[in-house]
Design an enzyme around this catalytic site. Structure first.
Site, PDB file in Angstrom:
ATOM      1  N   LYS A 121       2.509   1.802  -0.487  1.00  0.00           N
ATOM      2  CA  LYS A 121       2.089   0.531  -1.099  1.00  0.00           C
ATOM      3  C   LYS A 121       0.579   0.341  -0.956  1.00  0.00           C
ATOM      4  CE  LYS A 121       6.604  -1.439  -0.074  1.00  0.00           C
ATOM      5  NZ  LYS A 121       7.402  -2.324   0.812  1.00  0.00           N
ATOM      6  N   ASP A 168       7.303 -10.140  -2.136  1.00  0.00           N
ATOM      7  CA  ASP A 168       8.568  -9.389  -2.120  1.00  0.00           C
ATOM      8  C   ASP A 168       9.699 -10.166  -2.800  1.00  0.00           C
ATOM      9  OD1 ASP A 168       8.557  -6.810  -1.065  1.00  0.00           O
ATOM     10  OD2 ASP A 168       8.578  -7.498   1.020  1.00  0.00           O
ATOM     11  N   GLN A 192       7.598  -5.700   6.271  1.00  0.00           N
ATOM     12  CA  GLN A 192       8.457  -4.555   5.970  1.00  0.00           C
ATOM     13  C   GLN A 192       9.765  -4.677   6.762  1.00  0.00           C
ATOM     14  OE1 GLN A 192       7.747  -2.341   3.592  1.00  0.00           O
ATOM     15  NE2 GLN A 192       9.661  -1.243   3.871  1.00  0.00           N
TER      16      GLN A 192
HETATM   17  N1  GUN Z   1      12.612  -2.481   3.097  1.00  0.00           N
HETATM   18  C1  GUN Z   1      13.201  -1.787   2.110  1.00  0.00           C
HETATM   19  N2  GUN Z   1      12.708  -2.183   0.914  1.00  0.00           N
HETATM   20  C2  GUN Z   1      11.799  -3.139   1.172  1.00  0.00           C
HETATM   21  C3  GUN Z   1      10.950  -3.913   0.345  1.00  0.00           C
HETATM   22  O1  GUN Z   1      10.953  -3.843  -0.881  1.00  0.00           O
HETATM   23  N3  GUN Z   1      10.129  -4.785   0.989  1.00  0.00           N
HETATM   24  C4  GUN Z   1      10.137  -4.919   2.332  1.00  0.00           C
HETATM   25  N4  GUN Z   1       9.316  -5.819   2.872  1.00  0.00           N
HETATM   26  N5  GUN Z   1      10.910  -4.214   3.123  1.00  0.00           N
HETATM   27  C5  GUN Z   1      11.735  -3.326   2.545  1.00  0.00           C
END
Ligand code: GUN
Length: 288
Positions: free
Chosen positions: A58, A125, A102
């Site tokens: 990211k 998110d 995350q």
């Molecule tokens: N864990 C798995 N997918 C995601 C996501 O899209 N965002 C976040 N913050 N954690 C994750």
């Protein structure tokens, strides 16, 4: 003799590249208007290998679009209170447009309490109950990036959902549940399958579109699919040989169906671009 069947490979990376070009242009314009670049902060707790990789991807994607990023790392033994204070600080920091925590978090931290502490306007998110609720009502909201990316792929390839039978495998808060809501909003007839569902393969074979998001390596083979289907594979697993693979046994299923996303080069890249798009949206809104 039937003609050789050539299934359509849904090229997620190509679609991601187009979105990326749009984002980079929007960022450049925003900066040319005298604003600072959009900024994403990432919060990572502990040292889960998968999570570290996702966050790194990211951050790298941000950089290549002109979005700045701030990487925050915490030891696995951070207390819930300390993490909540960090979130309060980011909520109040006007130099940060959006941030993500995350997941998963260590088990001593209440994930729901943490997500609820995020300012919904910075919840890029789309995990905050306010955004989830608005999405479920069909109102403007930040929507979880993976299901939104899947809709983007379907739209890009002109794959219709209205009146179609869509089966969603998996009921996670991040993918399965929002996917079901979004498909319903687009007039699909949606079935959500999970670990308690009976006659799984029959339900899958009867669908027009199957979205697999259970995180089980190559769990769905030829017996689960039928000609004419569209298969979207959200899985990011490692197979017995250590290679990245999806939830679908690609080699067995690809010759059967009409269209399928590969892993990698499928859903993943689009998901990342959707997140970046949300960061830019948050920045534009903050300066409007
Ligand atoms: N864990 C798995 N997918 C995601 C996501 O899209 N965002 C976040 N913050 N954690 C994750």
């Amino acid at each position: 003799m039937t003609p050789h069947h050539t299934p359509l490979l849904i090229d997620g990376n190509a679609v991601a590249a187009q979105i990326k070009a749009d984002i980079a242009l929007t960022v450049r314009r925003h900066v040319a208007e005298g604003h600072r670049p959009p900024c994403l902060a990432t919060l990572l707790v502990g040292h889960d290998g998968g999570s570290e990789l996702y966050v790194r991807n990211k951050i790298r994607a941000c950089r290549s679009c002109g979005i700045t990023s701030i990487e925050l790392q915490f030891d696995a033994d951070i207390t819930e209170g300390e993490l909540l204070r960090e979130i309060e600080r980011l909520n109040a920091d006007e130099s940060i447009d959006g941030f993500i925590v995350q997941l998963p978090l260590p088990s001593h931290i209440d994930e729901h309490r943490v997500v609820e502490a995020i300012d919904p306007r910075k919840d890029v998110d789309g995990f905050h109950p306010m955004n989830v609720g608005r999405m479920a009502l069909g109102l403007p909201a930040f929507v979880s990036a993976t299901p939104l990316g899947i809709l983007t792929l379907l739209r890009h390839y002109s794959i219709p959902t209205a009146g179609k039978k869509c089966v969603v495998m998996g009921r996670s808060n991040i993918v399965g549940k929002p996917m079901a809501h979004l498909l319903l909003e687009r007039n699909a007839t949606v079935t959500v399958c999970h670990s308690h569902t009976r006659d799984l393969s029959a339900k899958m074979r009867a669908a027009d579109v199957v979205v697999c998001a259970t995180g089980r390596a190559k769990a769905y083979g030829a017996a689960c699919f039928a000609p004419g289907q569209i298969v979207i594979d959200v899985g990011m697993n490692v197979d017995a040989a250590g290679a990245l693979c999806g939830d679908v046994d690609f080699a067995a299923v690809e010759p059967i169906v009409d269209a399928i996303t590969p892993v990698p080069r499928g859903v993943g890249g689009v998901t990342t671009q959707v997140l970046l798009d949300h960061v830019v949206q948050a920045a534009l809104k903050a300066t409007a």
